[in-house]
Scaffold this motif. Structure first.
Motif, PDB file in Angstrom:
ATOM      1  N   LEU A   1      51.063   0.398  15.905  1.00 47.89           N
ATOM      2  CA  LEU A   1      49.716   0.229  15.359  1.00 47.89           C
ATOM      3  C   LEU A   1      49.647   0.791  13.954  1.00 47.89           C
ATOM      4  O   LEU A   1      50.244   1.836  13.660  1.00 47.89           O
ATOM      5  CB  LEU A   1      48.716   0.932  16.277  1.00 47.89           C
ATOM      6  N   ALA A   2      48.913   0.070  13.106  1.00 47.56           N
ATOM      7  CA  ALA A   2      48.667   0.547  11.746  1.00 47.56           C
ATOM      8  C   ALA A   2      47.189   0.330  11.437  1.00 47.56           C
ATOM      9  O   ALA A   2      46.612  -0.718  11.744  1.00 47.56           O
ATOM     10  CB  ALA A   2      49.530  -0.209  10.732  1.00 47.56           C
ATOM     11  N   LEU A   3      46.566   1.352  10.843  1.00 44.28           N
ATOM     12  CA  LEU A   3      45.141   1.319  10.552  1.00 44.28           C
ATOM     13  C   LEU A   3      44.928   1.673   9.086  1.00 44.28           C
ATOM     14  O   LEU A   3      45.467   2.680   8.606  1.00 44.28           O
ATOM     15  CB  LEU A   3      44.396   2.301  11.446  1.00 44.28           C
ATOM     16  N   ILE A   4      44.181   0.867   8.384  1.00 39.08           N
ATOM     17  CA  ILE A   4      43.893   1.098   6.971  1.00 39.08           C
ATOM     18  C   ILE A   4      42.385   1.049   6.787  1.00 39.08           C
ATOM     19  O   ILE A   4      41.731   0.083   7.210  1.00 39.08           O
ATOM     20  CB  ILE A   4      44.563   0.039   6.076  1.00 39.08           C
ATOM     21  N   VAL A   5      41.830   2.074   6.139  1.00 37.08           N
ATOM     22  CA  VAL A   5      40.389   2.164   5.913  1.00 37.08           C
ATOM     23  C   VAL A   5      40.157   2.572   4.467  1.00 37.08           C
ATOM     24  O   VAL A   5      40.786   3.529   3.977  1.00 37.08           O
ATOM     25  CB  VAL A   5      39.722   3.177   6.866  1.00 37.08           C
ATOM     26  N   PHE A   6      39.256   1.888   3.783  1.00 37.54           N
ATOM     27  CA  PHE A   6      38.823   2.256   2.438  1.00 37.54           C
ATOM     28  C   PHE A   6      37.349   2.636   2.498  1.00 37.54           C
ATOM     29  O   PHE A   6      36.526   1.894   3.054  1.00 37.54           O
ATOM     30  CB  PHE A   6      39.004   1.095   1.456  1.00 37.54           C
ATOM     31  N   SER A   7      37.034   3.786   1.942  1.00 38.14           N
ATOM     32  CA  SER A   7      35.644   4.226   1.907  1.00 38.14           C
ATOM     33  C   SER A   7      34.887   3.472   0.817  1.00 38.14           C
ATOM     34  O   SER A   7      35.457   2.691   0.038  1.00 38.14           O
ATOM     35  CB  SER A   7      35.574   5.744   1.647  1.00 38.14           C
ATOM     36  N   THR A   8      33.579   3.739   0.753  1.00 35.89           N
ATOM     37  CA  THR A   8      32.766   3.072  -0.272  1.00 35.89           C
ATOM     38  C   THR A   8      33.157   3.503  -1.681  1.00 35.89           C
ATOM     39  O   THR A   8      32.941   2.779  -2.647  1.00 35.89           O
ATOM     40  CB  THR A   8      31.282   3.392  -0.036  1.00 35.89           C
ATOM     41  N   LYS A   9      33.760   4.684  -1.816  1.00 40.83           N
ATOM     42  CA  LYS A   9      34.214   5.167  -3.106  1.00 40.83           C
ATOM     43  C   LYS A   9      35.638   4.728  -3.428  1.00 40.83           C
ATOM     44  O   LYS A   9      36.192   5.097  -4.466  1.00 40.83           O
ATOM     45  CB  LYS A   9      34.133   6.695  -3.154  1.00 40.83           C
TER      46      LYS A   9
ATOM     47  N   SER B   1      51.443   4.412  14.031  1.00 36.33           N
ATOM     48  CA  SER B   1      51.882   4.978  15.311  1.00 36.33           C
ATOM     49  C   SER B   1      53.056   5.934  15.101  1.00 36.33           C
ATOM     50  O   SER B   1      53.815   5.831  14.133  1.00 36.33           O
ATOM     51  CB  SER B   1      52.269   3.854  16.274  1.00 36.33           C
ATOM     52  N   HIS B   2      53.235   6.862  16.065  1.00 35.59           N
ATOM     53  CA  HIS B   2      54.187   7.950  15.891  1.00 35.59           C
ATOM     54  C   HIS B   2      55.623   7.477  15.848  1.00 35.59           C
ATOM     55  O   HIS B   2      56.488   8.118  15.266  1.00 35.59           O
ATOM     56  CB  HIS B   2      54.006   8.981  17.018  1.00 35.59           C
ATOM     57  N   HIS B   3      55.947   6.365  16.512  1.00 39.45           N
ATOM     58  CA  HIS B   3      57.328   5.903  16.556  1.00 39.45           C
ATOM     59  C   HIS B   3      57.605   4.827  15.499  1.00 39.45           C
ATOM     60  O   HIS B   3      58.583   4.107  15.579  1.00 39.45           O
ATOM     61  CB  HIS B   3      57.680   5.347  17.944  1.00 39.45           C
ATOM     62  N   SER B   4      56.707   4.690  14.533  1.00 33.62           N
ATOM     63  CA  SER B   4      56.900   3.698  13.468  1.00 33.62           C
ATOM     64  C   SER B   4      56.266   4.246  12.205  1.00 33.62           C
ATOM     65  O   SER B   4      55.719   5.345  12.165  1.00 33.62           O
ATOM     66  CB  SER B   4      56.289   2.347  13.867  1.00 33.62           C
ATOM     67  N   SER B   5      56.330   3.460  11.148  1.00 30.31           N
ATOM     68  CA  SER B   5      55.716   3.838   9.882  1.00 30.31           C
ATOM     69  C   SER B   5      54.899   2.660   9.360  1.00 30.31           C
ATOM     70  O   SER B   5      55.032   1.510   9.815  1.00 30.31           O
ATOM     71  CB  SER B   5      56.801   4.238   8.855  1.00 30.31           C
ATOM     72  N   MET B   6      54.071   2.983   8.371  1.00 30.22           N
ATOM     73  CA  MET B   6      53.201   1.951   7.811  1.00 30.22           C
ATOM     74  C   MET B   6      54.023   0.835   7.168  1.00 30.22           C
ATOM     75  O   MET B   6      53.714  -0.349   7.324  1.00 30.22           O
ATOM     76  CB  MET B   6      52.252   2.583   6.786  1.00 30.22           C
ATOM     77  N   ASP B   7      55.104   1.182   6.467  1.00 32.53           N
ATOM     78  CA  ASP B   7      55.915   0.166   5.788  1.00 32.53           C
ATOM     79  C   ASP B   7      56.581  -0.774   6.785  1.00 32.53           C
ATOM     80  O   ASP B   7      56.604  -2.007   6.581  1.00 32.53           O
ATOM     81  CB  ASP B   7      56.986   0.851   4.930  1.00 32.53           C
ATOM     82  N   LYS B   8      57.106  -0.206   7.869  1.00 31.89           N
ATOM     83  CA  LYS B   8      57.755  -1.057   8.871  1.00 31.89           C
ATOM     84  C   LYS B   8      56.757  -2.002   9.549  1.00 31.89           C
ATOM     85  O   LYS B   8      57.048  -3.171   9.800  1.00 31.89           O
ATOM     86  CB  LYS B   8      58.449  -0.179   9.914  1.00 31.89           C
ATOM     87  N   ILE B   9      55.611  -1.435   9.856  1.00 33.36           N
ATOM     88  CA  ILE B   9      54.598  -2.277  10.500  1.00 33.36           C
ATOM     89  C   ILE B   9      54.130  -3.394   9.551  1.00 33.36           C
ATOM     90  O   ILE B   9      53.972  -4.553   9.962  1.00 33.36           O
ATOM     91  CB  ILE B   9      53.419  -1.408  10.971  1.00 33.36           C
TER      92      ILE B   9
END
Length: 241
Positions: free
Chosen positions: A43-51, A59-67
């Motif tokens: 799982l990968a989650l990306i959030v941008f605030s209003t600013k 997820s713990h067994h992966s990274s954002m780049d791999k996902i």
């Protein structure tokens, strides 16, 4: 009492909106971690605030780049699959379109009287019916156009006749005025002469017991010469009588 349903809409208050974002972000990250651990999901989650501030979770067994790389490969495969399916659909549709085009071109040649030797009796009869229907439509449209043209010509003819009548009337009035002007130029005082009811311009005179007109006295004076007495000639006639 149970908690009421919260209406989902933008929070207008800036401080309340920021507080709500922080709380909901923490809860969202917690839920993402739970589903990753419990279900062994990548799982990968990306959030941008209003600013514009970035918050992410992998997820713990992966990274954002791999996902993200895996996601790109999957998306590319999906696009390729869609493209191939569209290509296959087009490959199947193309022969149908070519065959239909050939049929239409052959029908056009048949309507013009070409390549009819290979047609059967049924096909010739159908072609004849199609041509008769087309001729009826053509003649109907032709008659309609002719009637419209005749109606327009009749309207134009009526307008020209009315114009000719008006011009003839104007010419007649002009000729009458010209004739009156010519008569007045030739006899300028003729139209103004008015004769009196009494044809005799001399008044009747009465002397003594007799009465006679001045015209009679004038006639008698012309028949006798004046005696240079200073008296009018008509008095001599009276004395002679």
């Amino acid at each position: 009492m149970g908690r009421g349903k919260v209406e989902l809409k933008r929070i207008e208050n800036k401080i309340s909106r920021q507080v709500t974002f922080s709380k909901r972000r923490s809860g969202l990250l917690k839920k993402a971690h739970e589903i990753s651990v419990l279900c062994d999901a990548h799982l990968a989650l990306i959030v941008f605030s209003t600013k514009g501030k970035l918050f992410e979770y992998a997820s713990h067994h992966s990274s954002m780049d791999k996902i993200m790389e895996r996601y790109e490969r999957y998306s590319y495969a999906e696009r390729q699959l869609d493209s191939e399916s569209h290509q296959e659909s087009w490959d199947m549709e193309y022969p149908k379109l070519v065959a239909r085009l050939e049929i239409l071109q052959r029908n056009m040649r048949n309507y013009s009287g070409e390549e009819i030797n290979c047609l059967s009796m049924k096909e010739l009869h159908h072609l004849e019916q199609q041509l008769e229907i087309a001729l009826k439509r053509i003649r109907s449209r032709k008659n309609q156009l002719m009637l419209e043209s005749i109606s327009q010509l009749q309207k134009k003819e009526k307008a020209i006749q009315e114009q000719n009548k008006m011009l003839a009337k104007m010419m007649k009035e002009k000729e009458s005025r010209d004739a009156m002007e010519v008569v007045e130029e030739q006899n300028p005082g003729e139209a103004l002469v008015q004769f009196p009811s009494n044809p005799c311009p001399y008044p009747s005179l009465s002397i003594g017991d007799g009465q006679f007109s001045a015209m009679e006295a004038n006639r008698r004076s012309q028949s006798r010469p004046d005696l240079n007495s200073g008296m009018p000639a008509w008095m001599f006639t009276h004395f002679s009588d």
